[in-house]
Scaffold this active site. Structure first.
Site, PDB file in Angstrom:
ATOM      1  N   ASP A  41      -6.958  81.584  45.982  1.00  0.00           N
ATOM      2  CA  ASP A  41      -6.020  80.949  46.916  1.00  0.00           C
ATOM      3  C   ASP A  41      -5.168  82.016  47.617  1.00  0.00           C
ATOM      4  O   ASP A  41      -4.841  81.898  48.799  1.00  0.00           O
ATOM      5  CB  ASP A  41      -5.109  79.974  46.160  1.00  0.00           C
ATOM      6  CG  ASP A  41      -5.913  79.068  45.246  1.00  0.00           C
ATOM      7  OD1 ASP A  41      -6.593  78.177  45.754  1.00  0.00           O
ATOM      8  OD2 ASP A  41      -5.901  79.293  44.020  1.00  0.00           O
ATOM      9  N   HIS A  68      -3.868  75.613  40.635  1.00  0.00           N
ATOM     10  CA  HIS A  68      -5.030  75.802  41.522  1.00  0.00           C
ATOM     11  C   HIS A  68      -5.563  74.405  41.853  1.00  0.00           C
ATOM     12  O   HIS A  68      -6.560  73.952  41.300  1.00  0.00           O
ATOM     13  CB  HIS A  68      -6.087  76.664  40.824  1.00  0.00           C
ATOM     14  CG  HIS A  68      -7.366  76.786  41.611  1.00  0.00           C
ATOM     15  ND1 HIS A  68      -7.418  77.360  42.856  1.00  0.00           N
ATOM     16  CD2 HIS A  68      -8.629  76.388  41.340  1.00  0.00           C
ATOM     17  CE1 HIS A  68      -8.659  77.313  43.315  1.00  0.00           C
ATOM     18  NE2 HIS A  68      -9.418  76.713  42.413  1.00  0.00           N
TER      19      HIS A  68
HETATM   20  C1  LMR Z   1     -12.385  76.546  44.975  1.00  0.00           C
HETATM   21  O1  LMR Z   1     -11.172  76.540  45.126  1.00  0.00           O
HETATM   22  O2  LMR Z   1     -13.161  76.820  45.891  1.00  0.00           O
HETATM   23  C2  LMR Z   1     -12.956  76.239  43.623  1.00  0.00           C
HETATM   24  O3  LMR Z   1     -11.937  75.975  42.724  1.00  0.00           O
HETATM   25  C3  LMR Z   1     -13.935  75.135  43.666  1.00  0.00           C
HETATM   26  C4  LMR Z   1     -13.295  73.791  43.965  1.00  0.00           C
HETATM   27  O4  LMR Z   1     -13.646  72.827  43.290  1.00  0.00           O
HETATM   28  O5  LMR Z   1     -12.482  73.702  44.861  1.00  0.00           O
END
Ligand code: LMR
Length: 372
Positions: free
Chosen positions: A156, A184
């Site tokens: 991120d 996340h």
């Molecule tokens: C991402 O952020 O790309 C990964 O965590 C996969 C998802 O499921 O978003």
């Protein structure tokens, strides 16, 4: 010294993109690396092909590649464990929809780490929901210091840098000290205004709050939304979740954390166990903060001034993590009481590993040195 690196979910797309970064020296410099590839039995066939390819790359530092379906073999005296294996998110799912399936997996990963890993092992959790999976693993691995765990929000962090750089028409590398706060997930708070800056041509550091002064609406709405939902956008476009960028972020996170450290004054985003109530966030959850890295350890950078807007965003992502924590504790039958701060003295490290002096970007010496 040989660095023993275990990777769960090694046959997946992230594993395939990550393995060359681990084996080539990109992460661990010129140190010898042994790879332990952990998979479910159905994936062992394809992993055998990947092992052939690793050999065919003739990486000078790669000493051995071990394929196993047994976490006790993969994690035995491992120095670094990367947990990518788990049920992946599909179209239409939120990351937290995976809690049910992945908490069980992470409970068993944590128990295996507890049983056989070195007490100095460093564990990076990538599989979703990454923060809460990390919390589950560190709860089960009670002999390992909580400071030895982190979950990946570096992806991120890089996404935020990429968005800002494109908006400002500068290189992504000139954007520094953006922060991903919290989970996340879609509640994360990508924040460029509290401490972010851009290094301009003459080397001056210009605060992003200044550079985006006429674009604050974007920085506080669309920008945040786009970073929060980037994983979903990639799934919608590819039909599969991110792999190349997730692997690169995993490698970069490990490299900064364990090998180079961060440069003076620079921070990266890492989701870590909050044992200190940093920034007034509830203790006992794994929360992404601005971190500095040195000597193979992370340190939350304290003292950033947060606006009411930012504080409110932190509260939202904190509330989601508290909810996830409660769900996970219920699933594994543990108490939601904060895990005690755990440290280990160097003299009691069973693996014979100790920390070296601070490494710099250029010398690439690994912060795990063997006494054996
Ligand atoms: C991402 O952020 O790309 C990964 O965590 C996969 C998802 O499921 O978003």
């Amino acid at each position: 010294m040989v660095i023993r690196v275990a990777l769960s979910g090694a046959a997946g797309n992230i594993g395939y993109a990550l393995l060359p970064l681990l084996a080539s020296g990109y992460v661990f410099g010129s140190n010898a690396v042994e790879l332990r590839l952990l998979e479910i039995p159905q994936a062992v066939g394809s992993l055998t092909g990947t092992k052939m390819e690793l050999m065919d790359c003739s990486f000078p530092c790669l000493t051995d590649v071990i394929i196993t379906t047994d976490p006790l073999v993969a994690f035995n005296n491992a120095d670094v464990i990367i947990l990518v294996g788990g049920m992946p998110r599909r179209k239409g799912m939120a990351r937290k929809d995976l809690i049910q399936a992945n908490t069980k997996i992470f409970s068993s990963m944590g128990k295996a780490i507890e049983e056989v890993a070195s007490s100095n092992v460093k564990v990076l959790v990538v599989a979703n929901p990454a923060n809460t999976n990390c919390l589950v693993a560190l709860t089960e691995a009670s002999k390992i210091p909580t400071k030895n765990f982190c979950a990946l929000t570096y992806l991120d962090h890089q996404r935020a840098k990429g968005q800002i750089a494109t908006r400002l028409g500068v290189s992504a590398n000139s954007i520094k000290n953006v922060t991903i706060w919290g989970n996340h997930s879609e509640t994360q708070y990508p924040d460029v205004l509290s401490g972010g800056y851009c290094v301009v041509k003459d080397g001056t550091k210009v605060p992003l709050s200044e550079m985006l002064a006429n674009d604050i609406d974007w920085a506080t709405t669309d920008f945040i939304y786009d970073v929060q939902n980037r994983g979903k956008a990639v799934i919608e476009a590819r039909g599969l979740s991110s792999a190349m960028s997730a692997a690169q972020a995993t490698a970069d996170c490990l490299r900064k954390w364990l090998v180079t450290g961060t440069k003076t004054g620079e921070t990266v985003s890492m989701a870590v166990y909050n044992d200190q109530g940093y920034y007034g966030v509830k203790e006992g959850i794994v929360f992404s903060f601005p971190c500095e890295c040195r000597n193979g350890e992370w340190f939350v950078k304290e003292g950033l001034q947060l606006s009411d807007f930012s504080r409110n965003k932190l509260n939202i992502t904190e509330a989601e993590l508290v909810e996830e924590m409660a769900a996970a504790h219920e699933l594994i039958g543990t108490s939601p009481a904060p895990v005690k701060i755990r440290t280990v003295s160097m003299s009691t490290c069973s693996s014979g590993l100790s920390l070296a002096t601070t490494a710099t970007e250029s010398d690439m010496s690994v912060c795990l040195t063997s006494r054996m």
